[in-house]
Design an enzyme around this catalytic site. Structure first.
Site, PDB file in Angstrom:
ATOM      1  N   THR A   1       1.950   6.487  13.373  1.00  8.12           N
ATOM      2  CA  THR A   1       1.259   5.437  12.607  1.00  8.12           C
ATOM      3  C   THR A   1       1.860   4.074  12.933  1.00  8.12           C
ATOM      4  OG1 THR A   1       0.913   7.052  10.851  1.00  8.12           O
ATOM      5  CG2 THR A   1       0.457   4.779  10.300  1.00  8.12           C
ATOM      6  N   GLY A   2       3.171   4.019  13.132  1.00  6.85           N
ATOM      7  CA  GLY A   2       3.811   2.752  13.489  1.00  6.85           C
ATOM      8  C   GLY A   2       3.194   2.153  14.752  1.00  6.85           C
TER       9      GLY A   2
ATOM     10  N   CYS B   1      13.783  10.875   6.462  1.00  8.47           N
ATOM     11  CA  CYS B   1      13.753  10.309   7.816  1.00  8.47           C
ATOM     12  C   CYS B   1      15.097  10.542   8.500  1.00  8.47           C
ATOM     13  CB  CYS B   1      13.430   8.825   7.751  1.00  8.47           C
ATOM     14  SG  CYS B   1      14.523   7.918   6.655  1.00  8.47           S
TER      15      CYS B   1
ATOM     16  N   LYS C   1       0.856  -1.192   0.000  1.00  6.76           N
ATOM     17  CA  LYS C   1       0.000   0.000   0.000  1.00  6.76           C
ATOM     18  C   LYS C   1       0.887   1.235   0.000  1.00  6.76           C
ATOM     19  CE  LYS C   1      -1.743   2.873   2.686  1.00  6.76           C
ATOM     20  NZ  LYS C   1      -1.601   4.103   1.879  1.00  6.76           N
TER      21      LYS C   1
ATOM     22  N   GLU D   1       9.918  15.794  14.902  1.00  4.62           N
ATOM     23  CA  GLU D   1      10.313  15.672  13.500  1.00  4.62           C
ATOM     24  C   GLU D   1       9.501  16.659  12.664  1.00  4.62           C
ATOM     25  OE1 GLU D   1       9.176  12.082  11.395  1.00  4.62           O
ATOM     26  OE2 GLU D   1      11.182  11.975  10.524  1.00  4.62           O
TER      27      GLU D   1
ATOM     28  N   GLY E   1       7.094   4.806   7.899  1.00  6.23           N
ATOM     29  CA  GLY E   1       6.270   6.010   8.032  1.00  6.23           C
ATOM     30  C   GLY E   1       6.499   6.627   9.385  1.00  6.23           C
ATOM     31  N   SER E   2       5.527   7.379   9.850  1.00  2.38           N
ATOM     32  CA  SER E   2       5.726   8.114  11.104  1.00  2.38           C
ATOM     33  C   SER E   2       5.623   7.180  12.305  1.00  2.38           C
ATOM     34  CB  SER E   2       4.678   9.216  11.219  1.00  2.38           C
ATOM     35  OG  SER E   2       3.400   8.623  11.290  1.00  2.38           O
ATOM     36  N   THR E   3       6.215   7.616  13.396  1.00  2.00           N
ATOM     37  CA  THR E   3       6.168   6.833  14.629  1.00  2.00           C
ATOM     38  C   THR E   3       4.726   6.689  15.114  1.00  2.00           C
ATOM     39  OG1 THR E   3       8.406   7.484  15.200  1.00  2.00           O
ATOM     40  CG2 THR E   3       6.992   6.827  17.034  1.00  2.00           C
TER      41      THR E   3
ATOM     42  N   GLU F   1       9.930   1.079  10.332  1.00  2.03           N
ATOM     43  CA  GLU F   1      10.978   2.068  10.015  1.00  2.03           C
ATOM     44  C   GLU F   1      10.324   3.429  10.175  1.00  2.03           C
ATOM     45  OE1 GLU F   1      14.047   1.319   9.385  1.00  2.03           O
ATOM     46  OE2 GLU F   1      13.875  -0.820   8.988  1.00  2.03           O
TER      47      GLU F   1
END
Ligand code: NAD
Length: 499
Positions: free
Chosen positions: A249-250, A303, A192, A402, A245-247, A268
């Protein structure tokens, strides 16, 4: 850049390009089941590039079923590694053959300069595919040192169906870091892409089919994160999720895995990387050049961006003067002009987000040395000036969060111990750098900095042979290198009693 490429009229090419936005499932282009689409807008000038299929749970269902079916039949998983290698090499050849088209797609979709897409993104994608293709038929299993009446084999098997969810800052490279090791090791994949940059991933999947990779092995379902992404991460037939992606969303992806089938989760995530310059480093011009590239390359949408410059107090003014002079070379320009070094931000949302951080920097008391404004508004696109803040304190938001834009926060320190303490004092731990001529200081810093990569006297040096990933809330697991196979294979012990 080769002269022939520099001479290309990219605007004319862009007018002729007709990207396709349908999903690619089981080897075929298909619309979303409910027929919905969203417009893919170019941040270069606001033009509509394509109507992209807005994939949702039913589309993920079909894609996962295709991936699972082909995995169970062994169309790909049971092919000899050397056979998978040949097809992946063909895939890499086709990517190289489509360099100009893919570079143009990437630039139009996410705004990076065409020269970077041509020199960096497409070649790195092809090289990644080729490297894992080359590696896969050279990896052996093991025999454990057991007692002589036992034969214990340790083998690696593909994990099964992998779901990959990727961001928009390097749409093709981030996808390739998943695609290549996932496919080389015999898995099936449902990818995706980011809703902000779906087009190059869809084109890559088409090229994979053209290369002869069996239908169902590599599927791409575009769509939003909270719909298609969430459905993929919650799916009970997905064995592992490889997320970049972002932390924030992780963390959600981890929850989805826990709520469903405890699929393996590899993350990541973000970074807020310290770039430490010691006063003894003899070539400040070189350090300044690297510091500017570390935050302005790819519009700072990196990143690994060197977003925190930690400079020893005695050289602060000199170094910052160099950097602000160099930053002039990064004035935003037309991404389709081969001389442009700083392109467009990916979209309006990201542009506003970065401007909010710039405002927070000012309000928090940091000193704005350069930039800070939106520019080229008449273009219809999203452009920000390279921005440098001095006198940033470690507690300020611009020093901790970030930003993901061309905004440098400069902090000063007295000695190495303080630099390391400030360097480590954030939630992230993706990369770090130290510039010094003192080998002891370099080693001490490399050991003490809590980051997946520590650069010494360089920044953002890169090769597919080394692992990449983060400590702390920058994630877990590693992309690139042979270590990536750890994420996409299960270890199996076969214990044979010889007695
Ligand atoms: P993001 O987290 O907003 O989105 C990443 C992907 O997740 C997108 O495909 C998005 O659609 C999807 N997503 C969003 N919500 C979801 C949900 N609820 N469930 C499942 N999927 C969902 O990040 P972004 O803005 O696209 O990318 C920027 C971030 O990526 C930055 O934090 C950057 O540091 C990070 N990044 C990390 C690396 C690395 O290797 N560590 C590399 C590139 C980018």
């Amino acid at each position: 850049m080769p002269r022939a490429t520099a001479a290309i009229d990219w605007h004319a090419r862009a007018r002729l390009l007709k990207p396709r936005g349908e999903a690619l499932i089981n080897g075929r282009r298909v619309s979303a089941q409910d027929g919905t689409t969203f417009a893919s807008l170019s941040p270069v000038d606001g033009r509509v590039l394509a109507a992209v299929a807005a994939g949702d749970a039913p589309d993920i269902e079909v894609a996962v079923a295709a991936a699972r079916g082909c995995f169970e039949r062994g169309d790909w998983s049971q092919q000899a590694p050397a056979a998978r290698k040949r097809l992946l090499q063909k895939f890499a050849d086709l990517v190289e053959g489509a360099t100009e088209e893919l570079a143009l797609l990437e630039t139009l979709d996410m705004g990076k300069p065409i020269t970077d897409s041509l020199r960096v993104d497409v070649p790195a994608t092809a090289r990644c595919l080729r490297w894992y293709a080359e590696a896969i038929d050279k990896i052996y299993g093991e025999i454990a040192p057991t007692a002589p009446d036992v034969l214990a084999l340790i083998t690696r098997e593909p994990v099964g169906v992998v779901g990959a969810i990727v961001p928009w800052n390097f749409p093709m490279i981030m996808a390739a870091w998943k695609i290549a090791p996932v496919l080389a090791s015999g898995n099936s994949l449902v990818l995706k892409p980011s809703e902000k940059s779906s087009l190059s991933a869809l084109r890559l999947a088409e090229l994979a089919v053209e290369a002869g990779i069996p239908p169902g092995v590599f599927n791409v379902v575009p769509g939003y994160g909270h719909t298609a992404g969430k459905a993929l991460a919650l799916h009970g037939q997905v064995d592992a999720i490889a997320f970049t992606g972002s932390t924030a969303t992780g963390k959600l992806v981890m929850q989805y895995a826990a709520q469903s089938n405890l699929k393996r989760v590899w993350l990541e995530c973000g970074g807020k990387s310290p770039n430490i310059v010691m006063a003894d480093y003899p070539d400040l011009k070189r350090a300044a050049k690297a510091a500017a590239a570390a935050i302005f390359f790819n519009q700072g949408e990196m990143c690994s961006a060197g977003s925190r410059l930690l400079v020893q107090e005695s050289i602060r003014e000199e170094l910052l003067a160099e950097i602000t002079t160099l930053a002039g070379r990064y004035q935003p320009g037309d991404p389709l002009d081969p001389s442009t070094q700083l392109g467009a931000m990916v979209d309006e949302t990201q542009t506003r987000r970065v401007l909010e951080y710039i405002a927070a920097g000012r309000e928090g008391g940091a000193r704005l040395l350069l930039g800070g404004r939106r520019v080229r508004e008449g273009s219809g696109g999203c452009y920000l000036e390279p921005t440098v803040f001095d006198q940033v304190q470690p507690s300020m938001r611009i020093a901790r969060e970030e930003i993901f834009g061309p905004v440098l926060a400069a902090l000063s320190f007295r000695d190495l111990e303080e630099a390391i303490r400030i360097g480590n004092d954030v939630d992230y731990g993706l990369v770090a750098a130290i510039w010094t001529r003192d080998i002891n200081a370099a080693h001490r810093a490399a050991r003490a900095l809590r980051a997946g990569t520590v650069y010494v006297n360089c920044y953002d040096a890169d090769d597919i042979t080394v692992p990449f990933g983060g400590f702390k809330q920058s994630g877990n697991g590693r992309d690139k290198s042979l270590h990536a196979f750890d994420k996409y294979t299960e270890l199996k012990t076969t214990w044979i009693d010889l007695a």
